[in-house]
Design an enzyme around this catalytic site. Structure first.
Site, PDB file in Angstrom:
ATOM      1  N   PRO A 174      77.276 -36.150  18.311  1.00  0.00           N
ATOM      2  CA  PRO A 174      77.874 -34.861  18.687  1.00  0.00           C
ATOM      3  C   PRO A 174      76.893 -33.809  19.216  1.00  0.00           C
ATOM      4  CG  PRO A 174      77.668 -35.028  16.307  1.00  0.00           C
ATOM      5  CD  PRO A 174      77.197 -36.334  16.847  1.00  0.00           C
ATOM      6  N   GLU A 183      76.894 -39.646  26.651  1.00  0.00           N
ATOM      7  CA  GLU A 183      77.677 -40.227  25.550  1.00  0.00           C
ATOM      8  C   GLU A 183      78.724 -41.153  26.135  1.00  0.00           C
ATOM      9  OE1 GLU A 183      77.713 -40.459  22.163  1.00  0.00           O
ATOM     10  OE2 GLU A 183      79.528 -41.633  22.504  1.00  0.00           O
ATOM     11  N   ARG A 233      84.059 -38.507  21.849  1.00  0.00           N
ATOM     12  CA  ARG A 233      82.797 -37.956  21.353  1.00  0.00           C
ATOM     13  C   ARG A 233      82.108 -37.111  22.438  1.00  0.00           C
ATOM     14  NH1 ARG A 233      80.775 -39.945  16.581  1.00  0.00           N
ATOM     15  NH2 ARG A 233      78.614 -39.721  17.243  1.00  0.00           N
ATOM     16  N   ASP A 287      68.805 -42.060  19.932  1.00  0.00           N
ATOM     17  CA  ASP A 287      69.238 -41.954  18.536  1.00  0.00           C
ATOM     18  C   ASP A 287      70.390 -42.952  18.424  1.00  0.00           C
ATOM     19  OD1 ASP A 287      69.359 -40.900  15.964  1.00  0.00           O
ATOM     20  OD2 ASP A 287      70.849 -39.408  16.531  1.00  0.00           O
ATOM     21  N   CYS A 304      69.807 -44.079  11.600  1.00  0.00           N
ATOM     22  CA  CYS A 304      70.049 -43.598  10.234  1.00  0.00           C
ATOM     23  C   CYS A 304      70.352 -44.805   9.346  1.00  0.00           C
ATOM     24  CB  CYS A 304      71.160 -42.555  10.201  1.00  0.00           C
ATOM     25  SG  CYS A 304      72.753 -43.156  10.773  1.00  0.00           S
TER      26      CYS A 304
HETATM   27  N1  SAM Z   1      72.193 -38.193  18.674  1.00  0.00           N
HETATM   28  C1  SAM Z   1      73.430 -37.796  18.072  1.00  0.00           C
HETATM   29  C2  SAM Z   1      73.204 -36.501  17.323  1.00  0.00           C
HETATM   30  O1  SAM Z   1      72.068 -36.206  16.941  1.00  0.00           O
HETATM   31  O2  SAM Z   1      74.176 -35.752  17.140  1.00  0.00           O
HETATM   32  C3  SAM Z   1      74.011 -38.883  17.186  1.00  0.00           C
HETATM   33  C4  SAM Z   1      74.146 -40.193  17.919  1.00  0.00           C
HETATM   34  S1  SAM Z   1      74.973 -41.456  17.043  1.00  0.00           S
HETATM   35  C5  SAM Z   1      73.804 -41.954  15.896  1.00  0.00           C
HETATM   36  C6  SAM Z   1      74.961 -42.752  18.215  1.00  0.00           C
HETATM   37  C7  SAM Z   1      75.810 -42.519  19.432  1.00  0.00           C
HETATM   38  O3  SAM Z   1      75.652 -43.641  20.302  1.00  0.00           O
HETATM   39  C8  SAM Z   1      77.288 -42.381  19.159  1.00  0.00           C
HETATM   40  O4  SAM Z   1      77.762 -41.163  19.668  1.00  0.00           O
HETATM   41  C9  SAM Z   1      77.921 -43.567  19.889  1.00  0.00           C
HETATM   42  O5  SAM Z   1      79.158 -43.259  20.481  1.00  0.00           O
HETATM   43  C10 SAM Z   1      76.884 -43.870  20.952  1.00  0.00           C
HETATM   44  N2  SAM Z   1      76.949 -45.270  21.434  1.00  0.00           N
HETATM   45  C11 SAM Z   1      77.719 -46.281  20.979  1.00  0.00           C
HETATM   46  N3  SAM Z   1      77.526 -47.382  21.702  1.00  0.00           N
HETATM   47  C12 SAM Z   1      76.624 -47.093  22.644  1.00  0.00           C
HETATM   48  C13 SAM Z   1      76.022 -47.816  23.705  1.00  0.00           C
HETATM   49  N4  SAM Z   1      76.317 -49.092  23.924  1.00  0.00           N
HETATM   50  N5  SAM Z   1      75.138 -47.174  24.493  1.00  0.00           N
HETATM   51  C14 SAM Z   1      74.821 -45.888  24.284  1.00  0.00           C
HETATM   52  N6  SAM Z   1      75.358 -45.154  23.284  1.00  0.00           N
HETATM   53  C15 SAM Z   1      76.248 -45.735  22.479  1.00  0.00           C
END
Ligand code: SAM
Length: 329
Positions: free
Chosen positions: A119, A139, A144, A184, A237
């Site tokens: 987010p 994203e 999201r 991340d 995480c």
């Molecule tokens: N960096 C964000 C923050 O600090 O608020 C949190 C990121 S969360 C750990 C990981 C994100 O990666 C999610 O929003 C998810 O939707 C996205 N994601 C999922 N699959 C992905 C993909 N194949 N490539 C890139 N991003 C992806």
């Protein structure tokens, strides 16, 4: 979970740490929440009349001024200053992981890519720490993305643009244009348990294996976006070595022009699983639910900046209703 814990803390005399780790996951202690301050000093003074700072911690002299730790149990999300965009609530583990960016020596007004951005916590951190001239927050999931755009606007993040691109497409579109790339990554989220959030299957080998494969793909594409001499942050995480150190090791094998860089203030959290700089925060450290952080640098010198492709600039985060149209498959 126990098997993973025993793997993580294997070695003579580590049994007490295995138990402390499991204890923190099964019966989480309260952690001090954090906010990233994006408002004015006057707003901060008003905020601190309502919310008390957490007691000082001698292990955190590096904490940037814009990151405020609050007394455990504080719930600042409902404060009117939140909707006014004066701060972004972020758990301490995320601040800890993002803090590796403080060691990146970037040019003035760097180009920053936050590849897995929603987010928006790391984008807000990067905006405050690095003052980008161009911040691209990407994203892949539509819902999201909307939250991400809302947060970037709410917190008045300057020079921010968004995209909804698969990392491989972004790599093709942007090339190695970024001084800093943040990954991340989506992960098995094992640390969620230490926040009291159920996450069934987080320790299942198939979940860990699937995530490691996806993370390796994302980080490989991310590396293609880093300019010579530029930086890349990899964070998760979760605790599984396979999703953390081993993903980084694979990239270091594939890309010998990258190396992991020491982040002095994270020294106390050096991972015991590798001999390159990589850092782990555990819930039984008492500061946050847990995270992994590793800062990488590409060798070489930044050449003259070339123009960014207009498609990358199509969706300013502060624009009224613009939002990426083409869905990610
Ligand atoms: N960096 C964000 C923050 O600090 O608020 C949190 C990121 S969360 C750990 C990981 C994100 O990666 C999610 O929003 C998810 O939707 C996205 N994601 C999922 N699959 C992905 C993909 N194949 N490539 C890139 N991003 C992806």
């Amino acid at each position: 979970m126990r098997r993973e814990a025993e793997r993580l803390f294997s070695g003579d005399g580590e049994k007490p740490e295995t138990e402390r780790f499991l204890g923190a996951l099964l019966d989480p202690p309260p952690f001090a929440p954090c906010v990233l301050w994006t408002g004015s000093e006057e707003e901060k003074a008003a905020f601190l009349e309502t919310f008390s700072p957490a007691p000082g911690d001698a292990s955190l002299p590096w904490l940037p001024e814009f990151a405020l730790r609050l007394a455990p149990g504080s719930e600042p999300g409902g404060d009117p200053l939140h909707s006014a965009g004066a701060f972004y609530s972020l758990d301490f583990s995320s601040v800890w992981a993002a803090s590796a960016l403080l060691a990146a020596t970037v040019p003035a007004r760097p180009r920053v890519l936050d590849l897995c951005a929603a987010p928006g916590g790391k984008s807000v951190f990067a905006s405050l720490a690095l003052r980008p001239g161009f911040l691209l927050s990407n994203e892949v999931i539509g819902k999201r993305l909307a939250i991400l755009r809302h947060n970037l606007r709410r917190c008045r993040v300057a020079n921010a643009f968004t995209q909804r691109l698969d990392p491989r497409d972004l790599q093709t579109l942007a090339g190695d244009q970024f001084d800093t790339v943040i990954v991340d990554a989506p992960c098995s989220g094992q640390s969620l348990l230490a926040k009291g959030i159920e996450n069934p299957g987080a320790f299942h080998p198939s979940s860990v294996k699937g995530n490691a494969k996806r993370q390796t793909g994302i980080l490989t594409a991310a590396a293609e976006c880093v300019a010579p001499g530029g930086w890349m942050l990899y964070s998760t995480c979760t605790f599984a070595e396979r999703e953390n150190e081993r993903v980084v090791s694979r990239i270091l094998e594939r890309r010998p022009d990258f190396s992991a860089v020491a982040v002095n203030h994270l020294g106390p959290w050096q991972s015991r699983h590798v001999d390159f700089p990589a850092y782990r925060l555990y819930p039984h450290d008492g500061l946050g639910a847990g995270a992994f952080s590793c800062l990488l640098r590409r060798e070489g010198e930044r050449g003259t900046e070339t123009e960014l492709p207009p498609d990358l600039l199509a969706y300013p985060a502060s624009g009224a209703d613009s939002s990426p149209a083409d869905p990610v498959q």
